[in-house]
Design a protein around this motif. Structure first.
Motif, PDB file in Angstrom:
ATOM      1  N   PHE A  62       0.856  -1.183   0.000  1.00 31.55           N
ATOM      2  CA  PHE A  62       0.000   0.000   0.000  1.00 31.55           C
ATOM      3  C   PHE A  62       0.893   1.234   0.000  1.00 31.55           C
ATOM      4  O   PHE A  62       1.832   1.328   0.799  1.00 31.55           O
ATOM      5  CB  PHE A  62      -0.897  -0.006   1.238  1.00 31.55           C
ATOM      6  CG  PHE A  62      -1.978   1.026   1.216  1.00 31.55           C
ATOM      7  CD1 PHE A  62      -3.122   0.827   0.463  1.00 31.55           C
ATOM      8  CD2 PHE A  62      -1.847   2.197   1.934  1.00 31.55           C
ATOM      9  CE1 PHE A  62      -4.127   1.775   0.439  1.00 31.55           C
ATOM     10  CE2 PHE A  62      -2.844   3.163   1.915  1.00 31.55           C
ATOM     11  CZ  PHE A  62      -3.988   2.950   1.162  1.00 31.55           C
ATOM     12  N   PRO A  63       0.635   2.197  -0.879  1.00 28.74           N
ATOM     13  CA  PRO A  63       1.499   3.396  -0.951  1.00 28.74           C
ATOM     14  C   PRO A  63       1.489   4.203   0.349  1.00 28.74           C
ATOM     15  O   PRO A  63       0.432   4.516   0.898  1.00 28.74           O
ATOM     16  CB  PRO A  63       0.873   4.221  -2.085  1.00 28.74           C
ATOM     17  CG  PRO A  63       0.063   3.251  -2.876  1.00 28.74           C
ATOM     18  CD  PRO A  63      -0.413   2.213  -1.904  1.00 28.74           C
ATOM     19  N   ASP A  64       2.672   4.510   0.827  1.00 27.47           N
ATOM     20  CA  ASP A  64       2.803   5.291   2.069  1.00 27.47           C
ATOM     21  C   ASP A  64       2.061   6.619   1.980  1.00 27.47           C
ATOM     22  O   ASP A  64       1.486   7.084   2.965  1.00 27.47           O
ATOM     23  CB  ASP A  64       4.277   5.566   2.380  1.00 27.47           C
ATOM     24  CG  ASP A  64       5.025   4.313   2.820  1.00 27.47           C
ATOM     25  OD1 ASP A  64       4.369   3.351   3.273  1.00 27.47           O
ATOM     26  OD2 ASP A  64       6.268   4.297   2.688  1.00 27.47           O
ATOM     27  N   ALA A  65       2.047   7.222   0.802  1.00 28.26           N
ATOM     28  CA  ALA A  65       1.411   8.538   0.625  1.00 28.26           C
ATOM     29  C   ALA A  65      -0.102   8.487   0.866  1.00 28.26           C
ATOM     30  O   ALA A  65      -0.718   9.520   1.127  1.00 28.26           O
ATOM     31  CB  ALA A  65       1.699   9.075  -0.771  1.00 28.26           C
ATOM     32  N   LEU A  66      -0.695   7.297   0.794  1.00 27.61           N
ATOM     33  CA  LEU A  66      -2.145   7.184   0.974  1.00 27.61           C
ATOM     34  C   LEU A  66      -2.559   6.754   2.374  1.00 27.61           C
ATOM     35  O   LEU A  66      -3.744   6.789   2.708  1.00 27.61           O
ATOM     36  CB  LEU A  66      -2.720   6.195  -0.048  1.00 27.61           C
ATOM     37  CG  LEU A  66      -2.647   6.628  -1.505  1.00 27.61           C
ATOM     38  CD1 LEU A  66      -3.246   5.563  -2.409  1.00 27.61           C
ATOM     39  CD2 LEU A  66      -3.349   7.956  -1.714  1.00 27.61           C
ATOM     40  N   ILE A  67      -1.594   6.377   3.192  1.00 28.18           N
ATOM     41  CA  ILE A  67      -1.915   5.944   4.554  1.00 28.18           C
ATOM     42  C   ILE A  67      -2.576   7.100   5.304  1.00 28.18           C
ATOM     43  O   ILE A  67      -2.069   8.210   5.339  1.00 28.18           O
ATOM     44  CB  ILE A  67      -0.658   5.438   5.296  1.00 28.18           C
ATOM     45  CG1 ILE A  67      -0.155   4.163   4.621  1.00 28.18           C
ATOM     46  CG2 ILE A  67      -0.956   5.198   6.779  1.00 28.18           C
ATOM     47  CD1 ILE A  67       1.149   3.639   5.160  1.00 28.18           C
ATOM     48  N   GLY A  68      -3.746   6.812   5.844  1.00 29.29           N
ATOM     49  CA  GLY A  68      -4.506   7.822   6.580  1.00 29.29           C
ATOM     50  C   GLY A  68      -5.341   8.725   5.696  1.00 29.29           C
ATOM     51  O   GLY A  68      -6.099   9.554   6.198  1.00 29.29           O
ATOM     52  N   LYS A  69      -5.237   8.596   4.386  1.00 26.82           N
ATOM     53  CA  LYS A  69      -5.987   9.449   3.456  1.00 26.82           C
ATOM     54  C   LYS A  69      -6.991   8.666   2.620  1.00 26.82           C
ATOM     55  O   LYS A  69      -7.839   9.250   1.972  1.00 26.82           O
ATOM     56  CB  LYS A  69      -5.020  10.174   2.519  1.00 26.82           C
ATOM     57  CG  LYS A  69      -4.055  11.086   3.235  1.00 26.82           C
ATOM     58  CD  LYS A  69      -3.081  11.685   2.266  1.00 26.82           C
ATOM     59  CE  LYS A  69      -2.047  12.510   3.020  1.00 26.82           C
ATOM     60  NZ  LYS A  69      -0.949  12.917   2.178  1.00 26.82           N
ATOM     61  N   TYR A  70      -6.852   7.360   2.617  1.00 25.43           N
ATOM     62  CA  TYR A  70      -7.671   6.506   1.768  1.00 25.43           C
ATOM     63  C   TYR A  70      -8.812   5.905   2.581  1.00 25.43           C
ATOM     64  O   TYR A  70      -8.599   5.346   3.656  1.00 25.43           O
ATOM     65  CB  TYR A  70      -6.801   5.392   1.176  1.00 25.43           C
ATOM     66  CG  TYR A  70      -7.549   4.416   0.306  1.00 25.43           C
ATOM     67  CD1 TYR A  70      -7.897   4.750  -0.994  1.00 25.43           C
ATOM     68  CD2 TYR A  70      -7.906   3.161   0.783  1.00 25.43           C
ATOM     69  CE1 TYR A  70      -8.587   3.851  -1.794  1.00 25.43           C
ATOM     70  CE2 TYR A  70      -8.587   2.255  -0.015  1.00 25.43           C
ATOM     71  CZ  TYR A  70      -8.923   2.610  -1.303  1.00 25.43           C
ATOM     72  OH  TYR A  70      -9.599   1.729  -2.098  1.00 25.43           O
ATOM     73  N   GLN A  71     -10.021   6.027   2.077  1.00 23.16           N
ATOM     74  CA  GLN A  71     -11.177   5.442   2.753  1.00 23.16           C
ATOM     75  C   GLN A  71     -11.224   3.955   2.393  1.00 23.16           C
ATOM     76  O   GLN A  71     -11.600   3.587   1.280  1.00 23.16           O
ATOM     77  CB  GLN A  71     -12.456   6.149   2.306  1.00 23.16           C
ATOM     78  CG  GLN A  71     -13.665   5.730   3.073  1.00 23.16           C
ATOM     79  CD  GLN A  71     -14.896   6.539   2.683  1.00 23.16           C
ATOM     80  OE1 GLN A  71     -14.827   7.456   1.877  1.00 23.16           O
ATOM     81  NE2 GLN A  71     -16.023   6.201   3.261  1.00 23.16           N
TER      82      GLN A  71
END
Length: 117
Positions: free
Chosen positions: A70-79
């Motif tokens: 899972f891309p680090d940039a999306l952690i906490g931003k992806y539903q």
């Protein structure tokens, strides 16, 4: 990660329903009311393309499904979980048709792509 994947023809059908019944207008969730995985999508695509009825585990064992981190940039931003609450659509909107499953939608879409070749 589970998502409510909705087949575009079902979305169109809901819109046409409200075009025919403007008295039932409002803001409505449109989805299947079911949460399914990306594994379900990948498995449905492979089963449709290959004319098989294999499980996700079988496709993984054959190396047809591979996983990436899972891309680090999306952690906490992806539903990571979505599932439409259809209560307002079915009660206030008076819409009572059943939405296609991932498997049904994938079969229809892949069939359309193959027919367009």
């Amino acid at each position: 990660q589970l998502r409510d994947f909705v087949w575009v023809d079902d979305v169109v059908d809901v819109n046409l329903h409200f075009l025919r019944h403007p008295e039932d207008g409002g803001i409505f969730n449109v989805g299947t009311g079911r949460a399914q995985s990306f594994n379900d999508v990948a498995t449905a695509v492979l089963n449709t393309l290959e004319g098989q009825n294999k499980s996700t585990a079988e496709w993984v064992a054959e190396d047809k499904i591979q996983y990436i981190p899972f891309p680090d940039a999306l952690i906490g931003k992806y539903q990571s979980y979505t599932k439409a609450d259809l209560t307002n659509l079915t009660i206030t909107g008076d819409y009572n048709k059943t939405f296609a499953t991932v498997e049904e939608g994938v079969q229809a879409y892949v069939g359309q792509l193959q027919a367009a070749k």
